[in-house]
Write a protein that holds these residues in place. Structure first.
Motif, PDB file in Angstrom:
ATOM      1  N   THR A   1       0.725  -0.905   0.206  1.00 34.59           N
ATOM      2  CA  THR A   1      -0.066  -0.099  -0.063  1.00 34.59           C
ATOM      3  C   THR A   1       0.823   1.108  -0.161  1.00 34.59           C
ATOM      4  O   THR A   1       1.911   1.465   0.592  1.00 34.59           O
ATOM      5  CB  THR A   1      -0.994   0.029   1.429  1.00 34.59           C
ATOM      6  OG1 THR A   1      -0.409   0.026   2.394  1.00 34.59           O
ATOM      7  CG2 THR A   1      -1.880  -1.263   1.317  1.00 34.59           C
TER       8      THR A   1
ATOM      9  N   PRO B   1      -8.421   0.907   0.157  1.00 33.79           N
ATOM     10  CA  PRO B   1      -9.312  -0.201   0.752  1.00 33.79           C
ATOM     11  C   PRO B   1      -8.888  -1.533   0.734  1.00 33.79           C
ATOM     12  O   PRO B   1      -8.107  -1.832  -0.286  1.00 33.79           O
ATOM     13  CB  PRO B   1     -10.808   0.134   0.326  1.00 33.79           C
ATOM     14  CG  PRO B   1     -10.403   0.896  -0.887  1.00 33.79           C
ATOM     15  CD  PRO B   1      -9.390   1.442  -0.979  1.00 33.79           C
ATOM     16  N   ALA B   2      -9.471  -2.307   1.494  1.00 34.43           N
ATOM     17  CA  ALA B   2      -8.744  -3.813   1.537  1.00 34.43           C
ATOM     18  C   ALA B   2      -9.213  -4.523   0.291  1.00 34.43           C
ATOM     19  O   ALA B   2      -8.321  -5.149  -0.334  1.00 34.43           O
ATOM     20  CB  ALA B   2      -9.198  -4.377   2.774  1.00 34.43           C
ATOM     21  N   ARG B   3     -10.428  -4.094  -0.239  1.00 35.90           N
ATOM     22  CA  ARG B   3     -10.719  -4.794  -1.518  1.00 35.90           C
ATOM     23  C   ARG B   3     -10.079  -4.388  -2.620  1.00 35.90           C
ATOM     24  O   ARG B   3      -9.632  -5.240  -3.546  1.00 35.90           O
ATOM     25  CB  ARG B   3     -12.328  -4.428  -1.668  1.00 35.90           C
ATOM     26  CG  ARG B   3     -13.022  -5.085  -2.984  1.00 35.90           C
ATOM     27  CD  ARG B   3     -14.589  -4.682  -3.106  1.00 35.90           C
ATOM     28  NE  ARG B   3     -14.934  -4.897  -4.191  1.00 35.90           N
ATOM     29  CZ  ARG B   3     -15.413  -6.209  -4.829  1.00 35.90           C
ATOM     30  NH1 ARG B   3     -15.116  -7.131  -3.814  1.00 35.90           N
ATOM     31  NH2 ARG B   3     -15.758  -6.448  -5.954  1.00 35.90           N
ATOM     32  N   SER B   4      -9.714  -3.242  -2.801  1.00 34.56           N
ATOM     33  CA  SER B   4      -8.720  -2.804  -3.731  1.00 34.56           C
ATOM     34  C   SER B   4      -7.205  -3.426  -3.891  1.00 34.56           C
ATOM     35  O   SER B   4      -6.686  -3.588  -4.680  1.00 34.56           O
ATOM     36  CB  SER B   4      -8.613  -1.152  -3.591  1.00 34.56           C
ATOM     37  OG  SER B   4      -9.523  -0.580  -4.060  1.00 34.56           O
TER      38      SER B   4
ATOM     39  N   LEU C   1      -6.865  -6.733  -2.224  1.00 39.02           N
ATOM     40  CA  LEU C   1      -6.910  -7.999  -2.447  1.00 39.02           C
ATOM     41  C   LEU C   1      -7.401  -8.492  -3.721  1.00 39.02           C
ATOM     42  O   LEU C   1      -7.094  -9.609  -4.115  1.00 39.02           O
ATOM     43  CB  LEU C   1      -7.774  -8.593  -1.175  1.00 39.02           C
ATOM     44  CG  LEU C   1      -6.933  -8.453  -0.013  1.00 39.02           C
ATOM     45  CD1 LEU C   1      -7.962  -8.855   1.138  1.00 39.02           C
ATOM     46  CD2 LEU C   1      -5.744  -9.143   0.452  1.00 39.02           C
ATOM     47  N   LEU C   2      -8.418  -7.813  -4.350  1.00 36.57           N
ATOM     48  CA  LEU C   2      -9.026  -8.169  -5.750  1.00 36.57           C
ATOM     49  C   LEU C   2      -8.015  -8.672  -6.586  1.00 36.57           C
ATOM     50  O   LEU C   2      -8.144  -9.696  -7.462  1.00 36.57           O
ATOM     51  CB  LEU C   2     -10.075  -7.285  -5.945  1.00 36.57           C
ATOM     52  CG  LEU C   2     -11.108  -7.582  -7.019  1.00 36.57           C
ATOM     53  CD1 LEU C   2     -11.680  -8.749  -6.666  1.00 36.57           C
ATOM     54  CD2 LEU C   2     -12.045  -6.372  -7.579  1.00 36.57           C
TER      55      LEU C   2
ATOM     56  N   THR D   1      -4.956 -14.492  -3.911  1.00 36.21           N
ATOM     57  CA  THR D   1      -5.110 -15.030  -2.823  1.00 36.21           C
ATOM     58  C   THR D   1      -5.239 -16.322  -2.465  1.00 36.21           C
ATOM     59  O   THR D   1      -5.509 -16.833  -1.430  1.00 36.21           O
ATOM     60  CB  THR D   1      -6.186 -14.084  -2.197  1.00 36.21           C
ATOM     61  OG1 THR D   1      -7.508 -14.466  -2.905  1.00 36.21           O
ATOM     62  CG2 THR D   1      -5.736 -12.414  -2.260  1.00 36.21           C
TER      63      THR D   1
ATOM     64  N   LEU E   1      -6.871  -7.346   7.720  1.00 38.00           N
ATOM     65  CA  LEU E   1      -7.305  -8.328   6.667  1.00 38.00           C
ATOM     66  C   LEU E   1      -7.396  -9.622   7.526  1.00 38.00           C
ATOM     67  O   LEU E   1      -7.448 -10.969   6.521  1.00 38.00           O
ATOM     68  CB  LEU E   1      -6.059  -8.565   5.706  1.00 38.00           C
ATOM     69  CG  LEU E   1      -5.590  -7.409   5.222  1.00 38.00           C
ATOM     70  CD1 LEU E   1      -4.494  -7.605   4.267  1.00 38.00           C
ATOM     71  CD2 LEU E   1      -6.727  -6.767   4.392  1.00 38.00           C
TER      72      LEU E   1
ATOM     73  N   ASP F   1     -10.226 -11.705   6.142  1.00 38.52           N
ATOM     74  CA  ASP F   1     -10.131 -12.162   4.642  1.00 38.52           C
ATOM     75  C   ASP F   1      -9.173 -13.339   4.572  1.00 38.52           C
ATOM     76  O   ASP F   1      -8.721 -13.794   3.577  1.00 38.52           O
ATOM     77  CB  ASP F   1      -9.636 -11.245   3.689  1.00 38.52           C
ATOM     78  CG  ASP F   1     -10.671  -9.913   3.752  1.00 38.52           C
ATOM     79  OD1 ASP F   1     -11.402 -10.185   2.797  1.00 38.52           O
ATOM     80  OD2 ASP F   1     -10.300  -8.753   4.096  1.00 38.52           O
TER      81      ASP F   1
END
Length: 243
Positions: free
Chosen positions: A56, A62-65, A67-68, A72, A88, A91
């Motif tokens: 980062t 955001p976490a979604r941005s 991890l997507l 993973t 996280l 997740d």
């Protein structure tokens, strides 16, 4: 005195420098990582051991941005949460370690080395690099650091005693700073002497640039003794084995 605003600027420089080093290592392995604007660095393909799949670059990402885009699903996925701002755990990740970004201003004095201290020089070729990596890892060369990293923005520094590599560090220039990483001392070499030797070698090559990096535990204590200031926390998340 370092104010909050100054600390934030120094930390961002350290973060960007470190992302540049991660990018260089991944590209040396034939990967094609990318920057997502000014918020995130990532690789969609599993990165080499010990290197994150995402870093980062802004505290608000955001976490979604994060991890997507990364893988993973396969073992070993990790995220360098540069501002210790993500959670996280939900997740399937767990905290691998926490650390502090560090900054040392250009021109800060370095203690004089004793006559018995290791003699420092650059690693020049693939054979020396393999010996450096074996000394760093305490085992045979694993090929993590590729010869294509030599030269350019990356310098592998070796401290030698009796013809053997007993200390070392990597110096990577990016974002207007020199990032020091992978610093080690072995076979009885003194950690303080290793820091002093590496910083002296860096100052000779880059006298006008600050030195940045991150450390934790005893290594952080040693860095602080050598003129670094802690400028903010980071956290590394690792995908849990059963995640």
């Amino acid at each position: 005195m370092i104010t909050d605003g100054t600390s934030a600027a120094l930390r961002r420089r350290a973060v960007l420098n470190n992302a540049g080093w991660c990018d260089a290592v991944c590209r040396a392995h034939g990967l094609s990582p990318r920057y997502e604007g000014e918020d995130l660095w990532l690789s969609t393909v599993r990165t080499p051991p010990l290197y994150p799949d995402a870093v980062t670059l802004d505290a608000s990402v955001p976490a979604r941005s994060v991890l997507l885009p990364v893988d993973t699903d396969s073992p070993g996925c990790s995220v360098k949460d540069s501002f210790a701002a993500l959670d996280l755990a939900g997740d399937g990740f767990e905290v691998l370690f926490e650390a502090q970004w560090i900054h040392r201003p250009a021109g800060a004095p370095v203690p004089a080395a004793s006559p018995s201290a290791p003699q420092w020089s650059e690693v020049r070729d693939a054979v020396e690099l393999a010996a450096w990596e074996a000394a760093w890892g305490g085992e045979e060369d694993t090929g993590l650091f590729r010869p294509s990293l030599l030269g350019g923005d990356s310098t592998f520094l070796a401290g030698r005693a009796g013809g053997r590599i007993v200390a070392g560090a990597v110096a990577h220039t990016a974002a207007g700073a020199v990032g020091v990483s992978n610093l080690f001392a072995r076979d009885g070499a003194d950690a303080d002497a290793a820091w002093a030797g590496a910083l002296t070698a860096i100052a000779v090559r880059h006298p006008d640039l600050p030195v940045v990096g991150y450390e934790h535990g005893e290594d952080l204590d040693t860095a602080l003794r050598h003129g670094f200031t802690a400028v903010g926390p980071l956290r590394v998340w690792l995908r849990a084995a059963d995640g």
